[in-house]
Write a protein that holds these residues in place. Sequence first.
Motif, PDB file in Angstrom:
ATOM      1  N   SER A 157       0.851  -1.204  -0.300  1.00 36.30           N
ATOM      2  CA  SER A 157       0.097  -0.124  -0.068  1.00 36.30           C
ATOM      3  C   SER A 157       1.221   1.514   0.103  1.00 36.30           C
ATOM      4  CB  SER A 157      -1.299  -0.004   1.392  1.00 36.30           C
ATOM      5  OG  SER A 157      -0.341   0.052   2.082  1.00 36.30           O
ATOM      6  N   ILE A 158       2.222   1.060   0.856  1.00 39.06           N
ATOM      7  CA  ILE A 158       3.091   2.441   0.787  1.00 39.06           C
ATOM      8  C   ILE A 158       3.224   2.782  -0.551  1.00 39.06           C
ATOM      9  CG2 ILE A 158       4.970   3.497   1.311  1.00 39.06           C
ATOM     10  CD1 ILE A 158       4.556   1.308   4.489  1.00 39.06           C
ATOM     11  N   GLU A 159       4.022   1.535  -1.648  1.00 41.39           N
ATOM     12  CA  GLU A 159       4.750   1.382  -2.811  1.00 41.39           C
ATOM     13  C   GLU A 159       3.727   2.324  -3.657  1.00 41.39           C
ATOM     14  OE1 GLU A 159       6.017  -2.561  -3.045  1.00 41.39           O
ATOM     15  OE2 GLU A 159       8.059  -1.787  -2.236  1.00 41.39           O
ATOM     16  N   GLU A 160       2.354   1.385  -3.029  1.00 42.19           N
ATOM     17  CA  GLU A 160       1.134   1.904  -4.697  1.00 42.19           C
ATOM     18  C   GLU A 160       0.834   2.924  -4.526  1.00 42.19           C
ATOM     19  OE1 GLU A 160      -1.822  -0.838  -4.134  1.00 42.19           O
ATOM     20  OE2 GLU A 160      -1.594  -2.484  -5.287  1.00 42.19           O
ATOM     21  N   ALA A 161       0.708   4.294  -3.185  1.00 41.13           N
ATOM     22  CA  ALA A 161       0.598   4.995  -3.120  1.00 41.13           C
ATOM     23  C   ALA A 161       1.419   6.547  -3.365  1.00 41.13           C
ATOM     24  CB  ALA A 161       0.377   5.609  -1.427  1.00 41.13           C
ATOM     25  N   ILE A 162       2.857   5.528  -3.411  1.00 35.69           N
ATOM     26  CA  ILE A 162       3.630   7.138  -3.701  1.00 35.69           C
ATOM     27  C   ILE A 162       4.479   7.119  -5.391  1.00 35.69           C
ATOM     28  CG2 ILE A 162       6.742   7.121  -4.251  1.00 35.69           C
ATOM     29  CD1 ILE A 162       6.491   5.682  -1.037  1.00 35.69           C
ATOM     30  N   LYS A 163       3.916   5.441  -6.026  1.00 35.00           N
ATOM     31  CA  LYS A 163       3.179   4.985  -7.388  1.00 35.00           C
ATOM     32  C   LYS A 163       2.464   5.776  -7.595  1.00 35.00           C
ATOM     33  CE  LYS A 163       4.163   2.499 -11.631  1.00 35.00           C
ATOM     34  NZ  LYS A 163       4.357   0.909 -11.271  1.00 35.00           N
ATOM     35  N   GLU A 164       1.354   6.137  -7.131  1.00 32.95           N
ATOM     36  CA  GLU A 164       0.452   6.597  -7.920  1.00 32.95           C
ATOM     37  C   GLU A 164       0.297   8.574  -7.767  1.00 32.95           C
ATOM     38  OE1 GLU A 164      -4.638   7.457  -6.506  1.00 32.95           O
ATOM     39  OE2 GLU A 164      -3.693   5.350  -5.706  1.00 32.95           O
ATOM     40  N   ALA A 165       1.498   9.026  -6.651  1.00 37.62           N
ATOM     41  CA  ALA A 165       0.901  10.214  -6.622  1.00 37.62           C
ATOM     42  C   ALA A 165       2.311  10.768  -7.490  1.00 37.62           C
ATOM     43  CB  ALA A 165       1.713  10.692  -5.262  1.00 37.62           C
TER      44      ALA A 165
END
Length: 226
Positions: A165-173
């Motif tokens: 979830s942390i990786e996905e949040a950073i990639k999305e932003a």
Amino acid sequence: MKSSFSILVLVSTIQLMTVLCASGDFDFFYFVQQWPGSYCDTKRSCCYPSSGKPAADFGIHGLWPNYKDGSYPSNCDPDSLFEASSISDLKSQMQSEWPTLACPSSDGIHFWTHEWEKHGTCSESMLDQHGYFETALKLKKEIGLLKLLTNAGIKPDGRFYSIKSIEEAIKEATGFTPGMDCNVDGSRHSQLYQIYMCVDSTGSNLIECPILPGRRCSSTIEFPKF
């Protein structure tokens, strides 16, 4: 006259080749930020800098030249010593955004000296000393790690979050996949420690990492308070 012209052309060619070789001395940067709560929440603990307790925000660890094979250059120019006067206009920002947490408490000069002499000197073909530190400060502002994680509901509240979830949040932003690094607290819980973003060799643009650093993280990690 012809001989002098030939020598001039030869010298110019050598100088150009030197610049080109220097500019190819590394492939990309790792821009590394660390969470102070995780730095301090270990058996080693931490010491606040002489300027006071840092804000509860990610702090810069470094801007590190790297090769695509995972290796990296270091200490490239022993004659290029850190000069505090070269970044006097950045000092207040440095104390806020690039604070030292090492013991004993200090003003940060030792930390910044280490980062410049080990890593910064390997980027001199692209960035002088002032440019190196200024670039890192701009990258921190551009990425805004804490804000983008908080916007995704991931907060430094002592709770556990999936690393995915942390990786996905950073990639999305940001549009790019981060590298992650964890350490452990006194109870041996895996906690979010460092986040790596990759930047092109000019220090200007985020890129997809050619190679991600190996992570020491569990599938679920703590995001400790600070």
